[in-house]
Design a protein around this motif. Sequence first.
Motif, PDB file in Angstrom:
ATOM      1  N   THR A   1       1.139  -0.996  -0.164  1.00  0.00           N
ATOM      2  CA  THR A   1       0.236  -0.247  -0.106  1.00  0.00           C
ATOM      3  C   THR A   1       0.729   1.166   0.177  1.00  0.00           C
ATOM      4  O   THR A   1       2.246   0.487   0.398  1.00  0.00           O
ATOM      5  N   ARG A   2       0.623   2.534  -0.647  1.00  0.00           N
ATOM      6  CA  ARG A   2       0.731   3.451  -0.729  1.00  0.00           C
ATOM      7  C   ARG A   2       1.825   4.062   0.957  1.00  0.00           C
ATOM      8  O   ARG A   2       2.436   4.529   1.526  1.00  0.00           O
ATOM      9  N   GLU A   3       0.826   3.604   2.369  1.00  0.00           N
ATOM     10  CA  GLU A   3       0.963   3.902   3.137  1.00  0.00           C
ATOM     11  C   GLU A   3       2.002   3.259   3.780  1.00  0.00           C
ATOM     12  O   GLU A   3       3.031   3.458   4.934  1.00  0.00           O
ATOM     13  N   GLY A   4       2.213   1.741   3.381  1.00  0.00           N
ATOM     14  CA  GLY A   4       2.585   0.632   4.313  1.00  0.00           C
ATOM     15  C   GLY A   4       4.296   0.539   4.128  1.00  0.00           C
ATOM     16  O   GLY A   4       4.930   1.355   3.446  1.00  0.00           O
ATOM     17  N   PRO A   5       4.554  -0.024   4.916  1.00  0.00           N
ATOM     18  CA  PRO A   5       6.947  -0.442   4.782  1.00  0.00           C
ATOM     19  C   PRO A   5       6.693  -0.716   3.611  1.00  0.00           C
ATOM     20  O   PRO A   5       5.843  -1.886   2.667  1.00  0.00           O
ATOM     21  N   ALA A   6       8.186  -0.580   2.868  1.00  0.00           N
ATOM     22  CA  ALA A   6       8.287  -1.523   1.524  1.00  0.00           C
ATOM     23  C   ALA A   6       8.569  -2.966   1.762  1.00  0.00           C
ATOM     24  O   ALA A   6       8.714  -3.761   3.034  1.00  0.00           O
ATOM     25  N   ILE A   7       7.978  -3.734   0.630  1.00  0.00           N
ATOM     26  CA  ILE A   7       8.279  -4.756   0.495  1.00  0.00           C
ATOM     27  C   ILE A   7       9.722  -5.438   0.461  1.00  0.00           C
ATOM     28  O   ILE A   7       9.839  -6.592  -0.229  1.00  0.00           O
ATOM     29  N   ALA A   8      10.114  -4.270  -0.591  1.00  0.00           N
ATOM     30  CA  ALA A   8      11.493  -4.404  -1.269  1.00  0.00           C
ATOM     31  C   ALA A   8      12.041  -3.335  -2.004  1.00  0.00           C
ATOM     32  O   ALA A   8      11.303  -2.347  -1.991  1.00  0.00           O
ATOM     33  N   GLY A   9      13.520  -2.514  -1.683  1.00  0.00           N
ATOM     34  CA  GLY A   9      13.478  -1.608  -2.461  1.00  0.00           C
ATOM     35  C   GLY A   9      15.606  -1.973  -1.914  1.00  0.00           C
ATOM     36  O   GLY A   9      16.451  -2.670  -2.440  1.00  0.00           O
TER      37      GLY A   9
ATOM     38  N   CYS B   1       1.382  -3.795  -6.726  1.00  0.00           N
ATOM     39  CA  CYS B   1       1.376  -3.512  -5.585  1.00  0.00           C
ATOM     40  C   CYS B   1       2.036  -1.698  -5.992  1.00  0.00           C
ATOM     41  O   CYS B   1       1.678  -1.636  -7.133  1.00  0.00           O
ATOM     42  N   PHE B   2       2.671  -1.383  -5.264  1.00  0.00           N
ATOM     43  CA  PHE B   2       2.645   0.527  -5.330  1.00  0.00           C
ATOM     44  C   PHE B   2       4.422   0.533  -5.446  1.00  0.00           C
ATOM     45  O   PHE B   2       5.109  -0.145  -4.411  1.00  0.00           O
ATOM     46  N   TYR B   3       4.469   1.257  -6.708  1.00  0.00           N
ATOM     47  CA  TYR B   3       6.914   1.670  -6.430  1.00  0.00           C
ATOM     48  C   TYR B   3       6.519   3.428  -6.543  1.00  0.00           C
ATOM     49  O   TYR B   3       5.896   3.637  -7.402  1.00  0.00           O
ATOM     50  N   GLN B   4       7.288   3.319  -5.808  1.00  0.00           N
ATOM     51  CA  GLN B   4       8.333   4.752  -5.709  1.00  0.00           C
ATOM     52  C   GLN B   4       9.267   5.039  -6.124  1.00  0.00           C
ATOM     53  O   GLN B   4      10.253   4.131  -5.839  1.00  0.00           O
TER      54      GLN B   4
ATOM     55  N   GLY C   1      12.384  12.225  -4.235  1.00  0.00           N
ATOM     56  CA  GLY C   1      12.349  13.972  -4.316  1.00  0.00           C
ATOM     57  C   GLY C   1      11.239  14.461  -4.531  1.00  0.00           C
ATOM     58  O   GLY C   1       9.933  15.110  -4.329  1.00  0.00           O
ATOM     59  N   ASP C   2      10.340  13.746  -6.200  1.00  0.00           N
ATOM     60  CA  ASP C   2       9.843  14.497  -6.796  1.00  0.00           C
ATOM     61  C   ASP C   2       8.471  13.659  -6.788  1.00  0.00           C
ATOM     62  O   ASP C   2       7.209  13.624  -6.893  1.00  0.00           O
ATOM     63  N   SER C   3       8.916  12.340  -5.974  1.00  0.00           N
ATOM     64  CA  SER C   3       7.841  11.207  -5.378  1.00  0.00           C
ATOM     65  C   SER C   3       6.944  10.639  -6.742  1.00  0.00           C
ATOM     66  O   SER C   3       5.533  10.843  -6.727  1.00  0.00           O
ATOM     67  N   TRP C   4       7.257   9.903  -7.752  1.00  0.00           N
ATOM     68  CA  TRP C   4       6.605   9.430  -8.733  1.00  0.00           C
ATOM     69  C   TRP C   4       5.936   8.546  -8.108  1.00  0.00           C
ATOM     70  O   TRP C   4       7.258   7.061  -8.308  1.00  0.00           O
ATOM     71  N   TRP C   5       4.523   8.170  -7.480  1.00  0.00           N
ATOM     72  CA  TRP C   5       4.316   7.227  -7.444  1.00  0.00           C
ATOM     73  C   TRP C   5       3.776   6.345  -8.443  1.00  0.00           C
ATOM     74  O   TRP C   5       2.753   7.086  -9.490  1.00  0.00           O
ATOM     75  N   HIS C   6       3.596   4.831  -8.795  1.00  0.00           N
ATOM     76  CA  HIS C   6       2.447   4.099 -10.191  1.00  0.00           C
ATOM     77  C   HIS C   6       2.500   2.956  -8.887  1.00  0.00           C
ATOM     78  O   HIS C   6       2.770   2.569  -8.235  1.00  0.00           O
ATOM     79  N   GLU C   7       1.117   2.539  -9.800  1.00  0.00           N
ATOM     80  CA  GLU C   7       0.501   1.277 -10.126  1.00  0.00           C
ATOM     81  C   GLU C   7       1.167   0.476 -10.616  1.00  0.00           C
ATOM     82  O   GLU C   7       1.223   0.512 -11.580  1.00  0.00           O
ATOM     83  N   VAL C   8       1.748  -0.949  -9.934  1.00  0.00           N
ATOM     84  CA  VAL C   8       1.938  -1.940 -10.557  1.00  0.00           C
ATOM     85  C   VAL C   8       0.807  -3.477 -10.581  1.00  0.00           C
ATOM     86  O   VAL C   8       1.124  -3.545  -9.493  1.00  0.00           O
ATOM     87  N   LYS C   9       0.809  -3.851 -11.847  1.00  0.00           N
ATOM     88  CA  LYS C   9      -0.446  -4.354 -11.771  1.00  0.00           C
ATOM     89  C   LYS C   9      -0.358  -5.954 -12.283  1.00  0.00           C
ATOM     90  O   LYS C   9       0.073  -5.723 -13.862  1.00  0.00           O
ATOM     91  N   LEU C  10      -0.323  -7.074 -12.297  1.00  0.00           N
ATOM     92  CA  LEU C  10      -0.182  -8.174 -12.613  1.00  0.00           C
ATOM     93  C   LEU C  10      -1.178  -8.530 -13.265  1.00  0.00           C
ATOM     94  O   LEU C  10      -2.610  -8.982 -12.282  1.00  0.00           O
ATOM     95  N   THR C  11      -1.366  -8.113 -14.974  1.00  0.00           N
ATOM     96  CA  THR C  11      -2.718  -8.480 -15.703  1.00  0.00           C
ATOM     97  C   THR C  11      -2.857  -9.953 -16.105  1.00  0.00           C
ATOM     98  O   THR C  11      -3.391 -10.081 -16.193  1.00  0.00           O
TER      99      THR C  11
END
Length: 186
Positions: free
Chosen positions: A56-64, A93-96, A100-110
């Motif tokens: 989630t955008r507010e949750g801890p990272a699952i990878a980085g 999941c979400f990818y940031q 600084g610019d804080s680009w947030w993406h939704e990454v969807k397995l289709t």
Amino acid sequence: MPMTSYFAFRVQLLEVKPPIWRAFLLKKTATFEKLHHAIQAACGWEDYHLYSFHETREGPAIAGIPDDSYTRPDPDARTVRVDRHLSEPGHSCFYQYDFGDSWWHEVKLTDLVAVKRRLVRQLLGGERAFPPEDCGGIPGYEECVAIRNGGDTNLGPEEVEERKEWLGEWQPEGFDLKTAQPAFDL
């Protein structure tokens, strides 16, 4: 030749309208670092900023990128496999990128796709150009679009000319699959 399994992803930049997105195949055995590199190549970005993936955008990272100076370092994207978190079509999941610019993406397995030909990744489609690197987040992107489209900005005439020069060939609607594929497909 035996069939090889791939994940089909759709990555969409959030908070931007009309939507900016890319679709691509990536090996099912990929790590989040490989997914990050695929997103960077699909977006046309230079990969010189930090990134993280989140449920989630507010949750801890699952990878980085792990950093021991933080109380809770991110799990290492080089070793965390994507299929530990995304395994069925519809999972996302979400990818940031660029904190600084804080680009947030939704990454969807289709989809899960079997292909006879071996590849690491393959670009399938997309719409519109991703923002220029380091343009200043959503407000900076909107200003770049206004400059390219002849709209109003809070910049003076000299600043507009400087920004046009800085933008170079970038066009907000500029995405061509045939042109983008050679830089993406491996």
